[in-house]
Enzyme design. Structure first.
Site, short mmCIF file in Angstrom:
data_model
loop_
_atom_site.label_atom_id
_atom_site.label_comp_id
_atom_site.label_asym_id
_atom_site.label_seq_id
_atom_site.Cartn_x
_atom_site.Cartn_y
_atom_site.Cartn_z
N ASP A 184 0.88 -1.17 0.00
CA ASP A 184 0.00 0.00 0.00
C ASP A 184 0.91 1.22 0.00
O ASP A 184 2.13 1.09 0.10
CB ASP A 184 -0.93 0.00 1.22
CG ASP A 184 -2.25 0.70 0.93
OD1 ASP A 184 -2.23 1.88 0.56
OD2 ASP A 184 -3.32 0.06 1.07
N HIS A 261 -3.42 3.19 -4.60
CA HIS A 261 -2.70 2.88 -3.35
C HIS A 261 -1.27 2.44 -3.64
O HIS A 261 -0.76 1.51 -3.00
CB HIS A 261 -3.44 1.79 -2.57
CG HIS A 261 -4.68 2.27 -1.87
ND1 HIS A 261 -4.64 3.04 -0.72
CD2 HIS A 261 -5.99 2.11 -2.16
CE1 HIS A 261 -5.88 3.32 -0.33
NE2 HIS A 261 -6.72 2.77 -1.20
N GLU A 317 -10.28 2.37 -4.68
CA GLU A 317 -9.99 3.77 -4.40
C GLU A 317 -8.92 4.39 -5.29
O GLU A 317 -8.18 5.28 -4.86
CB GLU A 317 -9.61 3.94 -2.92
CG GLU A 317 -10.73 3.58 -1.96
CD GLU A 317 -10.37 3.82 -0.53
OE1 GLU A 317 -11.24 4.26 0.24
OE2 GLU A 317 -9.21 3.56 -0.13
#
Length: 679
Positions: A184, A261, A317
């Site tokens: 991440d 990410h 996301e």
């Protein structure tokens, strides 16, 4: 609609229970088994338990190794074995039948996993009853084939010993999937031979924790920097954890985030971003062929390490902002006939899926992979509610349910004003336990496509091992029972009693679970409706609330319902980058002695107290008299959630009550309030 085996124990249950003339008792086993029939008499366990049967030697060795760590002395012996393992192909996968009688113990299963889970239940029986076990027969099998727990080690690295420690508890509660969130933006945690900078730089940051990194520039450093904080797993570490998990019948599912990410990757390999510059993007450039070379190279090394059926590729996301102006991405969209950036992301997911499928594996991703069209063979992990998983199931794809409002273990589990700082949301043990991932109401076509359930622990604000265990347990036990036990056999009161015992056992073994018996529960103010002068009265909104947090709409602030600990509980109403300016019409002029409104602050969700709150009254709704201007005294930097009432007390008269809560000026900040109370 049932998906578990039946052994026809009803007659046995009646006959055996009636022999003792006793009512059925609880076994104390967690997760609760599907069926239990109580017999007559006792089974006295010898100090050393001779065992034999149909298990393969390697499977028997795994059980003996596990049993030795639990203090159960097993020894293989064909001469008068006290514990016999038997193969029964009529038993469902991972299921078992455990028969305890005065003469000995029979454990039947169709596979090694079932035998192992039967041994977990036998161990829990010995913990409850000692070495004199009651005669009984348990017929048990999991409700779902996927029962998972996810640990985020990107935000705060956890060493392999800590991971193995959690695997031990997972095995106890019959989890069979460990989802390892290895990459991440906050740190890359797995060695990749072809890209050494991932662990030389992207695994390290010159900050003491995630908060400092997130607010202090989000930079990385070399591993030999004196301030370096982080870590990674060598390939030997990974192999060790995988083998440890295999012996516990847990499959390790790796996650390699893409296309979003990915700040840590793009900081050290900026040519894979749309700008070509470090620290400017969080998304891979999908128009760049080098991106696909990198991702397939990494995935090849991951696949060579992990034997799991699924490879998780994230997919959540992505900001997608840079793609709209990137020449390479625009060229890719034109060549491939992609109409928007959602389809561009879908292009990447589909292409990566083809590579994974070619290596004999399946793609698993968060529910954003539905956007722009789902890859042909993908499985969806639904986190933004249940809608994504249901949509995938209805389209013929498998789904794993992991909705935030039931399965996000980074949410605070009790009074957030005293709990360690966590995500600014609230998730209690009973809320986890009540979840049903696949209710029959979804229909016969959908239910079988739902593989199971998973609990997730994101670790942005979980900096220590102790805090990590505090968040995982005992809510993880509730996830386990949701995944294993059929709904009709669940009983929260019985579960709660068992959990208190389990917490004591965890503590004895050096774990740090939340002390559930001391839980405060829901916010006191939210437990009873409010009845006051403003209840049910009309509200005029001079500033509009956010549609995302509309709660009950225009009646929210006078519906008599105070908010709980969670800003998303449909009682708190939210404004973003705006003052709150509302007027309550009391319908007639009358004496007033009190006006108050609750506001909350949740640092991790960008929810801030207003700078000040002005309370005023009017007879005609045009000319107002200020009763009070109440200044905020909660610091902007305050990390824990806090709830404050901004109020006036005194003597006044009026028909209209106006509340103006002024924004603190921090861009992207929210104001949340719940109820205007007028007396």
């Amino acid at each position: 609609m049932k998906r578990f085996f039946l052994f026809g124990l009803a007659a046995l249950y009646v006959s055996l229970a009636s022999c003792d003339g006793e009512r059925p008792r609880t076994t104390g086993i967690t997760p609760a088994p599907q069926q239990v029939a109580w017999g007559r008499g006792r089974c006295v366990l010898p100090e050393t338990i001779a065992c034999a049967g149909d298990l393969a030697p390697a499977d028997m060795s795994d059980i003996e190794t596990w049993a030795d760590r639990q203090g159960l002395a097993l020894v293989a012996s064909d001469a008068e074995p006290f514990l016999r393992f038997a193969t029964d192909d009529t038993i469902a996968a991972e299921g078992y039948r455990l028969t305890v009688s005065p003469e000995g113990i029979l454990l039947a299963s169709s596979d090694a996993a079932g035998a192992f889970y039967g041994m977990q239940s036998l161990l829990q029986l010995t913990e409850r009853f000692g070495r004199e076990l009651p005669a009984l027969e348990i017929a048990d099998a999991p409700r779902f084939p996927y029962r998972g727990l996810m640990l985020d080690v990107s935000r705060h690295f956890r060493d392999k010993e800590f991971v193995k420690k959690q695997l031990d508890l997972m095995a106890r509660y019959k989890f069979n999937r460990f989802h390892w969130h290895l990459t991440d933006g906050a740190g890359w945690r797995i060695a990749i031979d072809r890209y050494p900078e991932l662990t030389e730089i992207a695994a390290w940051r010159p900050y003491p924790d995630w908060d400092a990194w997130h607010t202090g520039g989000r930079r990385y450093c070399r591993r030999d920097d004196p301030k370096a904080d982080g870590g990674y797993y060598t390939k030997d570490d990974i192999r060790e954890v995988i083998e440890y998990a295999r012996r516990l019948h847990i499959t390790v599912v790796p996650e390699i985030e893409m296309p979003g990410h990915s700040e840590e990757v793009l900081a050290v390999y900026p040519e894979l971003s749309c700008t070509g510059e470090p620290y400017t993007c969080s998304d891979f450039c999908i128009g760049n062929e080098k991106t696909f070379q990198f991702l397939t190279d990494v995935l090849d090394e991951v696949i060579d390490l992990f034997p799991s059926e699924y490879i998780h590729i994230g997919g959540d996301e992505a900001s997608k902002g840079a793609w709209r102006t990137c020449p390479k991405c625009k060229a890719r969209m034109e060549r491939e006939g992609l109409k928007d950036v959602d389809e561009l992301q879908s292009y990447l997911i589909r292409r990566i899926e083809r590579h994974i499928n070619a290596r004999g594996r399946k793609l698993l991703g968060w529910d954003e992979i539905l956007e722009g069209g789902l890859a042909p063979n993908a499985t969806v992990m639904s986190w933004r509610g249940v809608e994504g998983g249901i949509a995938a199931a209805r389209s013929g794809h498998h789904a794993v349910m992991s909705p935030g409002d039931h399965c996000y273990l980074d949410f605070c589990q009790d009074d957030p004003t005293v709990e360690p700082p966590a995500a600014a949301a609230f998730l209690t043990l009973p809320t986890v336990y009540e979840y049903d991932p696949a209710p029959d109401s979804l229909g016969e076509a959908v239910v079988p496509m739902i593989l199971g359930v998973q609990g997730n622990l994101w670790c942005e604000r979980v900096p220590t091992e102790e805090h990590c265990e505090h968040m995982l347990w005992p809510r993880g036990v509730a996830i386990a029972e949701v995944g294993w036990t059929q709904p009709e056999h669940k009983d929260y009161d019985d579960f709660y009693a068992r959990v208190l015992v389990e917490i004591e056992r965890m503590q004895e073994r050096g774990y740090h679970p939340f002390e559930q018996k001391d839980a405060v529960g829901s916010r006191v103010e939210s437990r009873e409706p409010v009845a006051c002068l403003s209840t049910g009265k009309a509200v005029t909104y001079n500033t509009a609330y956010s549609p995302k947090y509309a709660a009950a709409g225009d009646g929210t602030l006078t519906d008599g319902l105070r908010g709980g600990w969670n800003y998303g509980d449909k009682r708190w109403q939210g404004w973003i980058d705006s003052d709150v300016d509302v007027v309550v019409d009391l319908e007639r002029k009358q004496p007033l002695t009190y006006v108050g409104v609750d506001f909350m602050q949740g640092f991790s969700a960008d929810i801030w107290m207003p700078r000040e709150v002005e309370i005023s009254v009017s007879d005609d709704g045009e000319r107002y008299t200020t009763l009070a201007v109440v200044a905020n005294d909660i610091p902007f930097e305050y990390r824990k959630s806090v709830y404050e009432t901004f109020a006036w007390s005194g003597e006044a008269e009026g028909r209209y009550v106006r509340i103006v809560a002024r924004h603190n000026g921090h861009k992207g900040g929210w104001i949340f309030c719940d109820e205007v109370v007028v007396r």
